[in-house]
Design an enzyme around this catalytic site. Structure first.
Site, PDB file in Angstrom:
ATOM      1  CD  GLN A   1      23.961   7.827  26.586  1.00 54.28           C
ATOM      2  OE1 GLN A   1      22.784   8.168  27.465  1.00 54.28           O
ATOM      3  NE2 GLN A   1      24.498   8.956  27.262  1.00 54.28           N
TER       4      GLN A   1
ATOM      5  NE  ARG B   1      18.264  14.472  33.455  1.00 48.28           N
ATOM      6  CZ  ARG B   1      17.736  15.082  33.186  1.00 48.28           C
ATOM      7  NH1 ARG B   1      16.447  14.658  32.850  1.00 48.28           N
ATOM      8  NH2 ARG B   1      17.808  16.116  32.686  1.00 48.28           N
ATOM      9  CB  CYS B   2      22.742   7.375  37.770  1.00 44.70           C
ATOM     10  SG  CYS B   2      23.408   7.239  38.806  1.00 44.70           S
TER      11      CYS B   2
ATOM     12  CD  GLU C   1      24.177  11.946  35.139  1.00 46.70           C
ATOM     13  OE1 GLU C   1      24.955  12.765  35.636  1.00 46.70           O
ATOM     14  OE2 GLU C   1      24.402  10.618  35.199  1.00 46.70           O
TER      15      GLU C   1
HETATM   16  N1  MCN Z   1      24.535  24.033  30.865  1.00 47.39           N
HETATM   17  C1  MCN Z   1      24.924  24.957  31.707  1.00 47.39           C
HETATM   18  N2  MCN Z   1      24.903  25.349  32.306  1.00 47.39           N
HETATM   19  C2  MCN Z   1      25.915  24.760  33.410  1.00 47.39           C
HETATM   20  C3  MCN Z   1      26.049  23.368  33.705  1.00 47.39           C
HETATM   21  C4  MCN Z   1      25.412  23.037  32.184  1.00 47.39           C
HETATM   22  O1  MCN Z   1      24.382  26.342  30.712  1.00 47.39           O
HETATM   23  N3  MCN Z   1      26.472  25.502  34.831  1.00 47.39           N
HETATM   24  C5  MCN Z   1      24.199  23.146  29.910  1.00 47.39           C
HETATM   25  C6  MCN Z   1      25.007  22.677  29.515  1.00 47.39           C
HETATM   26  O2  MCN Z   1      26.344  23.482  28.625  1.00 47.39           O
HETATM   27  C7  MCN Z   1      24.193  21.596  28.508  1.00 47.39           C
HETATM   28  C8  MCN Z   1      23.395  21.118  29.441  1.00 47.39           C
HETATM   29  O3  MCN Z   1      23.555  22.049  30.562  1.00 47.39           O
HETATM   30  O4  MCN Z   1      23.356  22.538  27.944  1.00 47.39           O
HETATM   31  C9  MCN Z   1      23.551  19.916  30.597  1.00 47.39           C
HETATM   32  O5  MCN Z   1      25.050  20.370  30.418  1.00 47.39           O
HETATM   33  P1  MCN Z   1      26.105  18.686  31.630  1.00 47.39           P
HETATM   34  O6  MCN Z   1      25.370  19.403  32.414  1.00 47.39           O
HETATM   35  O7  MCN Z   1      27.393  19.211  31.440  1.00 47.39           O
HETATM   36  O8  MCN Z   1      25.559  17.546  30.836  1.00 47.39           O
HETATM   37  P2  MCN Z   1      25.590  16.470  29.254  1.00 47.39           P
HETATM   38  O9  MCN Z   1      25.687  18.183  28.552  1.00 47.39           O
HETATM   39  O10 MCN Z   1      27.491  15.531  29.602  1.00 47.39           O
HETATM   40  O11 MCN Z   1      24.392  15.972  30.077  1.00 47.39           O
HETATM   41  C10 MCN Z   1      24.699  14.563  30.435  1.00 47.39           C
HETATM   42  C11 MCN Z   1      22.916  14.507  31.186  1.00 47.39           C
HETATM   43  C12 MCN Z   1      23.024  13.217  31.281  1.00 47.39           C
HETATM   44  S1  MCN Z   1      24.585  11.946  32.281  1.00 47.39           S
HETATM   45  C13 MCN Z   1      22.121  12.070  31.441  1.00 47.39           C
HETATM   46  S2  MCN Z   1      22.097  10.943  31.766  1.00 47.39           S
HETATM   47  C14 MCN Z   1      21.141  13.510  30.438  1.00 47.39           C
HETATM   48  C15 MCN Z   1      20.877  14.511  30.554  1.00 47.39           C
HETATM   49  O12 MCN Z   1      22.181  15.242  30.826  1.00 47.39           O
HETATM   50  N4  MCN Z   1      20.030  12.561  29.341  1.00 47.39           N
HETATM   51  C16 MCN Z   1      19.020  13.403  28.868  1.00 47.39           C
HETATM   52  N5  MCN Z   1      20.123  15.254  30.388  1.00 47.39           N
HETATM   53  C17 MCN Z   1      19.270  15.129  29.214  1.00 47.39           C
HETATM   54  N6  MCN Z   1      18.779  16.060  28.188  1.00 47.39           N
HETATM   55  C18 MCN Z   1      17.900  15.377  27.227  1.00 47.39           C
HETATM   56  N7  MCN Z   1      17.517  15.837  26.820  1.00 47.39           N
HETATM   57  N8  MCN Z   1      18.432  14.116  26.874  1.00 47.39           N
HETATM   58  C19 MCN Z   1      18.908  12.785  26.999  1.00 47.39           C
HETATM   59  O13 MCN Z   1      18.623  12.400  27.407  1.00 47.39           O
HETATM   60 CU1  CUN Z   2      23.937   8.975  33.982  1.00 45.89          CU
HETATM   61  S1  CUN Z   2      22.542   8.417  32.359  1.00 45.89           S
HETATM   62 MO1  CUN Z   2      23.837   9.828  32.012  1.00 45.89          MO
HETATM   63  O1  CUN Z   2      25.333   9.091  32.551  1.00 45.89           O
HETATM   64  O2  CUN Z   2      23.942   9.219  30.078  1.00 45.89           O
END
Ligand code: MCN
Ligand code: CUN
Length: 795
Positions: free
Chosen positions: A222, A369-370, A739
């Site tokens: 990641q 996921r935390c 998360e």
């Molecule tokens: N998004 C959006 N509008 C927002 C916030 C987010 O449209 N206001 C969209 C983002 O652009 C992105 C998705 O939602 O496409 C998730 O965005 P974000 O909250 O920024 O999270 P990350 O992309 O950094 O993803 C990490 C987070 C984590 S830490 C874990 S653990 C987890 C999760 O995402 N692992 C996943 N969701 C997952 N989903 C899938 N399918 N697979 C994983 O391994």
């Molecule tokens: Cu905290 S599990 Mo996600 O942050 O990759």
């Protein structure tokens, strides 16, 4: 000519279909195991069957003699190259291959590299390891007891099994608050181990090319750039000669943040053999050795006033980290962001005491996921809140409302020092209560009780910190937490965007293009998004802690604005006016006094390569590094209703209402997908997912017949609602969402079951709330613990 229609071009707010699904639903994803390199060899790992034992000797001669075996690595081979131990992301050390002792069941003891994976597996079984068993320790109480065997006798200055004692908050002020309280509510909780169990297990293909000195590693990570830095430092290879490629990832969920022994061993094997070496973890290997999360015990206390106000909070947490402290978390914080608990409540005093201990279990505490222990923090918070409302005899919704930080109270400093900046907490709660029909359900519950039926309602409300950094406060091993985006607009107005994040299924290829569309008016489908290759992507800290949108997503907006600023100069040149007279509307610059005279962003792109103003550097590309001023603080309210069968302890979810406020939503469909996925995991943790250890340290739950993944069949339906409070410091007002539901969800389920059991005397049942545990509570009126058993007697 008028501005382009943002929704039509797939900009912000469009529920654009996920472009990555073109390949995923056709079975055309490109995962690590899909990659085949010429001359590639295969590596398998021999793991320890025992949880704690001294290694007297290892005899690998039979393995070496097997046809097709190319290399056998043991602790000794690694030690000769100073690679038997590696540093962890939390300033501890972890064995790559065991030398002195094995410290958990499943620990890596030897690796065989052979022509095919079957030969490698057979050869692993031909290795004879002479173990002298030592007493295993499976829980912290045992670990801290007098005379407990020392687990980390490899470490100088380590005389007990304590990893850290860490304290935050105001101890005296909190003591005073408790002295003034009308009532003190106490509860003992354990958040059990859980496992991210992504569909794709971990793996790597290391490919060292002696003629170019270049090391390429395809791997399930990641955070590719952190891995590159780690390889450069640990293996002492020049950074420009290391290329880390993270191709498609079949789910990460935190499992693919840490550095695992298999990665290191495959790299060394490739360097020694000068051939590509592939390691693909099997399911049991994944479940017993990588990525364990949680495992924290809590003694929680709330100081309460009769009118329902919380005066102070005390948390005493004991974290079971297993044999090596390998959490991936910001360096400053020993127990992650546990002290983000209670951030949505206005509480004057708080104190947290945390202790980390070693046990003979696989390294635990990796976030699943935390956002760094936030899942535990919010679970404890919401379980404590419900117990306190019950102790006061107060309605649980009202108790929350009375204590919420008010909308006009932002920015708000929490007693543990975080700064929350926006939210509409009461509104979210109201939307949730309205949707579930709160008052009607309470009546229905009362009626049902008269007929011996047990109904319950559970609420979980929380704000969580997503999106580390800022770089002032957040670093991992000294590497500051920020992120990046690079945007190249080609001559024809099509574009290539790369970021330092790395999607594992979250849909970045879709959503990042939507941000560019929003900023520049280019159709989203004209923008190709790439991530995960350190030779091409700008430096970034990767994807975890839902930091991609808050940090890399912000960088995408900022780099687009840099491009727009240059395009404006080009537009002025094309329109033959001064830059001050140029106006912007989505997709187009025009003359202020003559709106019909304008040029599109695509025309500017063409001019950047064919007709730029005198003295201007040609081309239209840029990079932005974004260091956020603060974390983002989404809010969520989850409400669950259940019916518990008093005869069997089986409980069914009647309804689940989710209200999420993640600020501005880039892609509402993807956001809803994230919420549903998180709620499914929350339900699994509360209801069925069980991975633990027996008194010998054997891992129970090491396969999918024991460790259950919920399917559509078991998973309840979700009713989703939204509230939008834009993030005040994020360029497009977005907060993280990845998360939230997995973090806030579990407490809603447990609170609902505990509400159904109200009056029985039971204050807590540890997750998962198996029917037999619920049944036991109904019979005894006592708490039901899920802690691993303490072993009686000697080894
Ligand atoms: N998004 C959006 N509008 C927002 C916030 C987010 O449209 N206001 C969209 C983002 O652009 C992105 C998705 O939602 O496409 C998730 O965005 P974000 O909250 O920024 O999270 P990350 O992309 O950094 O993803 C990490 C987070 C984590 S830490 C874990 S653990 C987890 C999760 O995402 N692992 C996943 N969701 C997952 N989903 C899938 N399918 N697979 C994983 O391994
Ligand atoms: Cu905290 S599990 Mo996600 O942050 O990759």
């Amino acid at each position: 000519m008028t501005a382009v229609d943002e929704v039509k071009i797939g900009g912000m707010g469009a529920s654009r279909r996920r472009v990555e699904d073109n390949r995923f639903i056709r079975g055309k994803g490109n995962y690590v195991d899909d990659i085949v390199l010429p001359g590639m060899l295969h590596m398998e790992i021999l793991r320890s069957p025992l949880a704690h034992a001294r290694i007297k000797s290892i005899d690998a001669s039979k393995a070496w003699a097997m046809p097709g075996v190319r290399l056998v690595l043991t602790g000794e081979t690694m030690a000769a190259r100073n690679l038997a131990w590696m540093p962890t992301l939390s300033y501890d050390t972890q064995a790559v291959l065991a030398t002195d002792k094995v410290r958990f069941q499943g620990q890596e003891v030897a690796c065989v590299i052979a022509d095919d994976p079957y030969i490698a597996k057979d050869a692993c079984e031909a290795i004879f390891v002479d173990y002298e068993p030592l007493p295993p320790i499976v829980n912290p109480m045992q670990s801290l007891a007098d005379g407990a065997p020392l687990i980390r006798d490899d470490k100088e200055n380590q005389s007990d099994n304590v990893i850290y004692d860490w304290e935050v908050g105001d101890r005296e002020g909190t003591d005073r608050a408790f002295a003034q309280a009308d009532l003190v509510s106490k509860i003992e909780l354990h958040y059990p181990r859980s496992h991210p169990s992504p569909i794709e297990c971990c793996g790597s293909i290391a490919d060292f090319n002696r003629s170019t000195s270049k090391l390429t590693v395809y791997m399930t990570t990641q955070a590719p750039h952190i891995i590159r830095a780690a390889v450069a430092l640990v293996a002492e290879l020049p950074e420009q000669m290391i290329r880390i490629v993270s191709p498609d990832i079949g789910g990460g969920f935190g499992n693919k943040v840490p550095v695992y022994p298999g990665y290191v061993a495959s790299i060394l094997a490739s360097i020694l053999l000068e051939r590509p070496v592939k390691w693909i973890e099997d399911r049991t290997g994944n479940l017993i050795s990588t990525g364990f999360a949680r495992d924290i015990y809590l003694h929680g206390e709330l100081a309460l006033r009769k009118d329902g106000r919380i005066l102070g909070v005390r948390m005493k947490a004991t974290a079971d980290h297993g044999a090596f402290f390998s959490d991936a978390q910001p360096s400053k914080f020993k127990i992650g962001l546990m002290h983000s608990a209670f951030a949505c409540y206005d509480i004057p005093n708080a104190h947290l005491l945390a202790r980390g201990v070693y046990t003979n279990k696989a390294p635990g505490g990796v976030a699943y996921r935390c956002s760094f222990r936030v899942t535990e923090a919010m679970f404890f918070q919401e379980r404590m809140v419900q117990a306190a409302a019950d102790d006061l005899g107060m309605d649980q919704a009202e108790f929350r409302r009375v204590n919420f930080v008010r909308d006009d109270d932002f920015p708000h400093r929490t007693p543990w020092g975080f700064l929350t900046d926006s939210g509409q907490y009461s509104k979210c709660l109201d939307v949730g209560l309205e949707a579930i029909g709160y008052q009607d359900f309470l009546k229905e519950k009362e009626e049902a009780a008269k007929r011996g039926r047990l109904l319950g309602i559970g609420i979980s409300t929380m704000t969580e910190p997503l999106g580390a950094g800022n770089s002032r406060e957040y670093d991992i091993l000294g590497i500051k937490m920020f992120d990046s985006a690079e945007l190249k607009i080609h001559m024809t107005g099509k574009a290539l965007l790369r970021t330092g994040a790395k999607s594992q299924g979250q849909g970045h290829e879709t959503t990042w293009a939507q941000i560019v569309a929003h900023e520049l008016g280019l159709p989203a489908e004209d923008i190709l998004v790439e991530e995960g290759d350190t030779d091409t992507a700008p430096f970034g800290m990767g994807t975890y802690a839902s930091r991609s949108t808050p940090v890399a997503g912000a960088a995408v907006a900022m780099v687009s604005r840099k491009i727009r600023a240059k395009a404006r100069k080009i537009a002025a040149h094309l329109l033959e006016i001064s830059e001050e007279d140029v106006e912007w509307e989505l997709g187009r610059f025009y003359v202020r006094s003559q709106p019909e005279r304008g040029v599109t962003i695509q025309e500017c792109a063409m001019a950047a390569y064919s007709n730029m103003p005198d003295g201007m550097e040609p081309g239209l590309e840029n990079v932005a590094y974004y260091d956020p001023p603060n974390l983002t603080w989404p809010f969520a309210c989850y409400i669950v209703t259940v019916e518990v069968d008093p005869e069997t302890g089986v409980w069914d979810v009647l309804r689940l209402v989710a209200v999420d406020d993640c600020g501005v939503r880039i892609n509402p469909m993807i956001v809803e997908g994230q919420i549903m996925g998180g709620l499914t995991e929350a339900y699994a943790m509360a209801n069925m997912q069980f991975i633990t250890f027996d008194e010998y340290g054997n891992c129970i739950g090491s396969n999918f017949t024991d460790y259950l993944l919920p399917t559509a069949w078991e998973t309840p339906g979700f009713e989703l609602h939204e509230v939008v409070t834009p993030c005040p410091h994020h360029p497009i007002g977005a907060k993280g969402i990845g998360e939230c539901a997995a973090v806030g969800g579990p407490a809603a389920f447990v609170n609902a079951v505990m509400d159904a059991l109200k009056g029985t005397g039971t204050r807590n049942i540890d997750m998962p709330l198996f029917p037999d545990r619920v049944y036991e509570a109904l019979q005894t009126g006592a708490d039901v613990s899920g802690a691993p058993p303490v072993r009686i007697g000697e080894a």
